[in-house]
Design a protein around this motif. Structure first.
Motif, PDB file in Angstrom:
ATOM      1  N   UNK A 390      -7.049  -5.697  -8.048  1.00  0.00           N
ATOM      2  CA  UNK A 390      -5.380  -5.745  -8.359  1.00  0.00           C
ATOM      3  C   UNK A 390      -5.067  -7.031  -7.924  1.00  0.00           C
ATOM      4  N   UNK A 391      -4.201  -7.610  -8.977  1.00  0.00           N
ATOM      5  CA  UNK A 391      -3.530  -8.987  -8.700  1.00  0.00           C
ATOM      6  C   UNK A 391      -1.979  -8.637  -8.118  1.00  0.00           C
ATOM      7  N   UNK A 392      -1.485  -7.832  -8.563  1.00  0.00           N
ATOM      8  CA  UNK A 392      -0.216  -7.289  -8.246  1.00  0.00           C
ATOM      9  C   UNK A 392      -0.121  -6.350  -7.104  1.00  0.00           C
ATOM     10  N   UNK A 393       0.066  -6.616  -6.081  1.00  0.00           N
ATOM     11  CA  UNK A 393       0.096  -5.885  -4.905  1.00  0.00           C
ATOM     12  C   UNK A 393       1.686  -5.693  -4.246  1.00  0.00           C
ATOM     13  N   UNK A 394       1.947  -4.636  -3.802  1.00  0.00           N
ATOM     14  CA  UNK A 394       3.305  -4.360  -3.017  1.00  0.00           C
ATOM     15  C   UNK A 394       3.098  -4.881  -1.663  1.00  0.00           C
ATOM     16  N   UNK A 395       4.316  -5.078  -1.081  1.00  0.00           N
ATOM     17  CA  UNK A 395       3.981  -5.385   0.406  1.00  0.00           C
ATOM     18  C   UNK A 395       3.378  -4.126   1.243  1.00  0.00           C
TER      19      UNK A 395
END
Length: 451
Positions: A390-395
């Motif tokens: 995954x490139x988009x990762x939440x904090x």
């Protein structure tokens, strides 16, 4: 929701005997028992049991309905706050939640109302024509839910009830999450987890995609582009390591993997022959479930080992007593130190170092001891891992997704709940509540309305 107990022709006596060993550990109340038990409730105005319930079910109200012989009304009261009230009635640790708070628990009798069993009585025996709730007018909005465990299913149901269209993406071949794959077989019997999934989906407006994993088959970026909001209910995928030599060995087994295999087995006789003696390492409910199921399968000696004392075990006193009732030996103040193999590479024993507490800190002593065993089951906890691709990762915080407010993450339009977040004690009922709260927040976010 009762499955026929008739067995197919040719069903072996051995398999029947094993099935009997995995009967429901908490038999349901009869109608008479439920009537008597419901009469014990004081129907408190400011009921402490409601405050203690993570999903805020109006407990006195549903018990009053049972007393009035209105089981369908009682069940609807339960489902209004917890759409998975059936499974929670079976697996929720009521002894440390609603029943501990019950005022009868504080009187001389020290016997709280059996809230969990009454909840089960209502949900098992309610008769609905169709789904108990009708969907509101269509909003035209769509939401992606990643994970079909308790948090994901709860979120999807509430969103659908509010008129939104939902698509659930589940990596496994079945929905249900922990209820389907991780709960002891004697707690959720007769395929109950799948019956509950079918019940939840029957509201309409929910599409389930199984064998569809985040980071492999779909990406968070794609979901954000294609849907008005995303709810992450990924659960816990990885197992903690003991960090010992010989840990990667056929006789050293992850407890969650074994429980998963046991729950999915259509014929218990097809499982590997249970070990003659086993060590279970851990102190939570998974460790207890593992140890008790080994005893039911026929393992003669099962020792559960924990590095601290019984008071520090995360498994409740009730669960610990279940283990003792199964004649599981619980050995505390012992830390795993070595996995011992013989010259042929066969597991023979484990070495443990005695521990003690000093000023609240765990200390190692200079004493060790061995426990002979033919298998070791690790139940030292699971951990969350966001999909690597995954490139988009939440904090993340302490390895889990950080949420604020009503399950909001650092990514706009992305919410999270359940075991993948740092909230709560990883209880099914808490995951259901987080899913419900997230649904309300998502609905407001995408429709700009007050709920």
């Amino acid at each position: 929701m009762v499955m026929s107990m008739e067995k197919p022709q040719g069903y072996s006596q051995q398999q029947l005997a094993l099935d009997q060993m995995f009967k429901d550990i908490n038999p349901a109340l009869s109608a008479r028992q439920a009537g008597i038990e419901s009469s014990r409730c004081y129907y408190c105005y400011d009921a402490p049991c409601i405050t203690a319930c993570p999903s805020k079910i109006n407990i006195p109200s549903f018990i009053a309905s049972i007393h009035a012989d209105d089981l369908t009304g009682a069940a609807k009261t339960i489902y209004q706050e917890n759409i998975m009230g059936g499974s929670c009635a079976r697996v929720c640790p009521t002894e440390i939640l609603c029943e501990q708070a019950c005022v009868r628990n504080k009187e001389q009798e020290q016997a709280p109302v059996k809230i969990g069993l009454l909840q089960r009585h209502a949900t098992d025996n309610a008769v609905f024509v169709g789904h108990p709730f009708k969907r509101e007018a269509a909003t035209g909005k769509t939401v992606a839910v990643v994970g079909a465990g308790p948090a994901g299913l709860s979120c999807a149901h509430r969103l659908a009830m509010l008129g939104n269209d939902v698509e659930i993406f589940e990596a496994a071949s079945k929905a249900g999450g922990l209820n389907e794959y991780g709960i002891a077989k004697y707690k959720l019997t007769d395929n109950f987890a799948q019956k509950e999934v079918d019940f939840i989906l029957s509201i309409g407006g929910i599409t389930l995609h199984t064998e569809t994993a985040l980071g492999k088959d779909i990406s968070l970026e794609q979901l954000k582009d294609q849907f008005d909001a995303v709810f992450l209910a990924l659960g816990l995928q990885d197992v903690q390591s003991l960090m010992l030599v010989n840990e990667v060995h056929p006789q050293v087994i992850n407890a969650v993997d074994f429980i998963r295999e046991l729950r999915q087995a259509s014929d218990l006789n097809q499982l590997d022959i249970p070990p003659e003696s086993a060590v279970v390492i851990g102190a939570g409910n998974t460790a207890i479930d593992m140890a008790c199921q080994l005893k039911r399968l026929g393992t003669e000696e099962v020792t559960l080992v924990y590095r601290r004392g019984e008071e520090q075990m995360s498994a409740t006193k009730h669960e610990q007593q279940i283990a003792k009732n199964h004649q599981v030996r619980i050995k505390t103040w012992a830390k795993p130190e070595k996995i011992n193999l013989d010259h042929d590479g066969v597991l023979r024993s484990m070495t443990f170092r005695k521990t003690y507490s000093e000023d609240g800190q765990l200390k190692d002593s200079d004493q060790t001891f061995d426990i002979a065993c033919s298998a070791v089951f690790k139940a030292v906890g699971q951990k969350f891992a966001f999909p690597e691709k995954e490139q988009l990762i939440p904090t993340l915080s302490n390895g889990k997704i950080t949420t604020v407010g009503q399950q909001v993450t650092s990514l706009d339009g992305v919410f999270a709940g359940g075991d993948c977040t740092a909230e709560g004690q990883d209880l099914t009922v808490e995951a259901v509540q987080q899913g419900k709260l997230a649904a309300l927040a998502i609905h407001q976010h995408i429709n700009s309305v007050e709920v």
